[in-house]
Design an enzyme around this catalytic site. Structure first.
Site, PDB file in Angstrom:
ATOM      1  CD  GLU A 174      -2.852  -1.045  -0.078  1.00  0.00           C
ATOM      2  OE1 GLU A 174      -3.355   0.030  -0.421  1.00  0.00           O
ATOM      3  OE2 GLU A 174      -2.994  -2.092  -0.746  1.00  0.00           O
ATOM      4  CB  SER A 216     -31.001 -32.791 -25.198  1.00  0.00           C
ATOM      5  OG  SER A 216     -30.348 -33.714 -26.031  1.00  0.00           O
TER       6      SER A 216
END
Length: 784
Positions: free
Chosen positions: A156, A426
């Site tokens: 940071e 299907s």
């Protein structure tokens, strides 16, 4: 009086002399053309008056004079602007400094980890979410290991100890990047603490100014060690953890002192985007960056950097507090995921700090119906433990998730509804039909339905389930859908409509373009090279992989008559004072055509044929209730070596006008046969179909009997009149496009229920043509 001498006469009596008026010698107060700085306060009107007695200036002289005046004003304006730029912020800071105060870590910690209450859709309480590390004690600086300090600074603000609470260079750089169209932050660690502690992240100059002043004041009133300690006690690291102490537990179940530098780097890497903590690809990338920064600062050496692999954290399930056991625990995970993704504008971190009440979309009756249906078929039915399943139910009229069963192991466990990609078999043919209707085809359009059939570029023939030839050479699409004939849909998609249109239809219905799953974002329904998938997608195989959850959403679009609504879990979020912080708003989208009437007609035509399938598959809804849906199976790939015709996945997806439900059954191993308790091959109407049927009957019991609207016939709705030539080709007679040396093929036995296998390639049980070779389309090369 003696006479005067010449020159002694009084000067006042001398006659006037006629000559041009001369200017007096220049005094210091007189104006020189170049002496503008001393005369900056003299008005232009005075200048004009002063020169009234001057000879008239030439045009060139006037132009030069005007230019000098303009530049004089520009310079004055610039001096004033520079002065304001220098003095303005100083004055503003001087005024704001005594008025603003920085948030104390003890006060912030006291506000964190508040309980989140979850409710069902009817307002009754479901559970409470408590955060890891609740009632935690505050860390002191001496308790923080160097590994943790270095990892957080590397992630940071690696120059934290060298700046006065803010990094001026970083702020200027961020402003420049944003001004030129980029994206960047300029906050140092102190500013980040202020931002996170005040919960104000608005992209405004006012917020940024007050943040800088508070950070500057915090730096003046405390030292860097105190600031770093405050930051590590309060920042959010994802997984519900505020503070590094809690984070070390939810990622590795370790005390901070026991973390390796590599593990500390991974946790620190999550600060910037904690909602992506479960994205492996993102985690690896950010961890690598932090490790690089630690190496650059000399906090780890090159040998350690080179030897380390990504330190995989423990699973979410192993580290989270148990707020709700069993299948409903995964609902809690979905709520947290929605908050972390900020779909509601209220983050999980904000929800924790506020102590909100979240009203979910889950209907308690339907959720109970889902759990009972799964237990009835899987547990009481004594199905093999190796079989896994999921069930999702969505309200087509809103998109609300009414029931969710992704697994029985509770919060943080593997989610079989949204955490897996499977071939739909299907059940994908419904999207083939949408594309055909959009392309001008209809339920009466005919294709060659004989089996087997060969296609250009495919070495192995496409076969129907059981090598079914009953529909013949002129087979209507309606019949082909009910019988789930592979040859018709493969021909229709590959040779007529086109694969891209089928992919588009699936996305229009509700299959996302991309999902975040497992190792990171993954695009759906694309080829191996990221382009158009191959023809196997027509039969729900190859690159046709979807989440079971999304199939429920896509079929809900049919139930809603062509209107897509994004599925959601959170209906409303309320603060502790009763203020509504979020309320879901309906956002309907015309799915299959910008003209809603056309989209409605397409969806109604799909429903017109799908409503015949539950009955034909022997899983109708109780009491003659109208239900529509489609079964599906995906065959085991050749590489599995388990024998022809066995299935690895089975589906049932169906709906009424008020609810759409998707059921999937498979195995963790993926490319393994799925067999029921008797050892029989599982089809769509088997285990998944029975779970779906049981759920629909329980969930809809006592509700109004709804009918599907009558469909407006589109395109060729009815098949053409039969010709004098017989339409059927006997199964033992080779079709015209099949090589003449193909031997006669016996029909494979079907399941007692009568349902065909519906696989992508359905070879008979007898010997096949030894001359055929190559990978058949739609066959899965391995587990997904």
């Amino acid at each position: 009086m003696p006479p005067r001498q010449p020159g002694e006469e009084r000067t006042t009596q001398l006659p006037p002399v006629s000559r041009p008026t001369q200017r007096e010698p220049e005094l210091i107060t007189h104006r020189e053309p170049d002496d503008e700085f001393l005369m900056a306060g003299v008005a232009d009107d005075d200048d004009d008056e002063y020169y009234d007695d001057e000879p008239e200036l030439t045009e060139e002289e006037e132009r030069r004079l005007r230019k000098k005046k303009i530049w004089k004003r520009v310079r004055i304006g610039a001096f004033v602007a520079i002065g304001l730029m220098i003095l303005g912020p100083v004055v503003a800071v001087a005024i704001a400094y005594p008025l603003l105060d920085w948030p104390k870590p003890e006060e912030i910690a006291a506000e964190q980890n508040k309980t989140i209450t979850l409710q069902y859709a009817d307002g009754n309480e479901m559970t409470k979410i408590t955060a890891p590390g609740e009632n935690r004690t505050m860390l002191t600086y001496d308790e923080i290991p160097d590994n943790v300090k270095h990892a957080v600074l590397a992630a940071e603000d690696k120059n934290f100890y060298d700046n006065p609470g803010f990094d001026a260079k970083a702020i200027v750089r961020a402003v420049w990047i944003q001004a030129t169209g980029g994206s960047s932050g300029g906050s140092g660690l102190t500013q980040q603490y202020i931002k996170k502690a005040t919960r104000n992240e608005e992209a405004t100059l006012t917020r940024k100014f007050t943040e800088v002043v508070k950070a500057f004041k915090m730096s003046n009133e405390s030292d860097h060690n105190t600031i770093l300690t405050a930051y590590l006690n309060t920042v959010y690291f994802g997984r519900g953890a505020n503070g590094f102490k809690a984070a070390s537990q939810v990622y590795y179940k370790k005390d901070m002192k026991d973390l390796t530098p590599s593990q500390a780097a991974l946790i620190a890497a999550m600060i910037q985007t904690p909602s992506w903590s479960e994205d492996k690809e993102h985690s690896q990338k950010q961890w690598k960056y932090v490790m690089g920064q630690m190496l650059q600062k000399g906090w780890i050496d090159q040998a350690y950097y080179d030897s380390e692999q990504w330190p995989q954290p423990l699973s979410f399930a192993e580290t989270q507090p148990k707020s709700l056991e069993g299948p409903r625990g995964l609902i809690v995970d979905q709520v947290q995921e929605a908050l972390d993704a900020e779909q509601t504008g209220v983050s999980f971190e904000q929800a924790q700090k506020t102590g909100v009440t979240i009203q979910t979309t889950i209907d308690p009756k339907m959720q109970t119906a889902a759990e009972e249906a799964v237990d009835e078929i899987m547990i009481k039915g004594a199905q093999p433990e190796a079989l896994k399943t999921s069930l999702t139910a969505i309200d087509p009229t809103t998109g609300a998730v009414r029931a969710y069963w992704g697994g029985r192991d509770g919060r943080g466990s593997f989610d079989y509804a949204k955490g897996t990609l499977q071939e739909p078999g299907s059940s994908f043919k419904a999207f083939d039909l949408v594309a055909a209707l959009q392309d001008g085809k209809g339920l009466g359009t005919v294709y060659d339905g004989r089996s087997p059939r060969t296609f250009p570029g495919v070495s192995t023939p496409i076969r129907n389930s059981g090598n079914d030839n009953s529909c013949g050479k002129e087979c209507p699409v309606r019949t082909a859908m009910i019988k789930s004939l592979n040859t018709v849909f493969y021909d229709m998609v590959v040779n007529d409509v086109g694969v891209p249109k089928t992919v588009k239809a699936a996305h229009q219905a509700g299959i996302p373009d991309e999902v975040n799953i497992g190792d990171g974002p993954k695009k759906l329904l694309v080829g191996e090279d990221g382009g158009t998938p191959n023809g196997g997608i027509a039969l729900g195989g190859d690159q046709a992989v979807v989440r079971p959850f999304d199939m429920a959403s896509a079929y809900a679009t049919f139930a809603a008559r062509g209107v897509y609504r994004a599925p959601f879990f959170i209906l409303k979020i309320t603060g502790p004072d009763g203020q509504v912080l979020y309320q879901h708003a309906d956002k309907p989208i015309s799915a299959f055509d910008p003209d809603q009437t056309k989209s409605q007609d397409i969806a109604d035509n799909v429903t017109d044929v799908l409503k015949e399938i539950p009955t034909s598959s022997k899983i109708p809804c109780a009491g003659n209730r109208e239900c529509a849906g489609k079964t599906g199976t995906h065959e085991l790939s050749e590489s599995a070596g388990q024998g022809a015709g066995l299935n690895s996945k089975a589906w049932m997806v169906g709906y009424t006008p008020s609810i759409s439900a998707s059921v999937w059954v498979g195995r963790n191993e993926g490319n393994q046969p799925i067999r029921d308790k008797s050892g029989a091959n599982i089809f769509g109407s088997g285990v998944p179909g029975k779970i779906w049927q049981a759920f629909m009957n329980k969930a809809l019991a006592g509700s109004q009997m709804e009918k599907f609207p009558k469909a407006k016939p589109l395109n060729q709705y009815n098949p053409p009149k039969p010709s004098n030539t017989p339409s059927n080709t006997p199964s033992n007679t080779p079709p015209a496009n099949t090589p003449s040396n193909t031997p006669s093929e016996p029909t494979r036995p079907t399941k007692p229920s009568g349902e065909p296998c519906e696989g992508l390639l359905c070879p008979p049980t007898g010997p096949t043509n030894p001359s055929t070779s190559g990978k058949p389309p739609g066959r899965d090369p391995g587990d997904t």
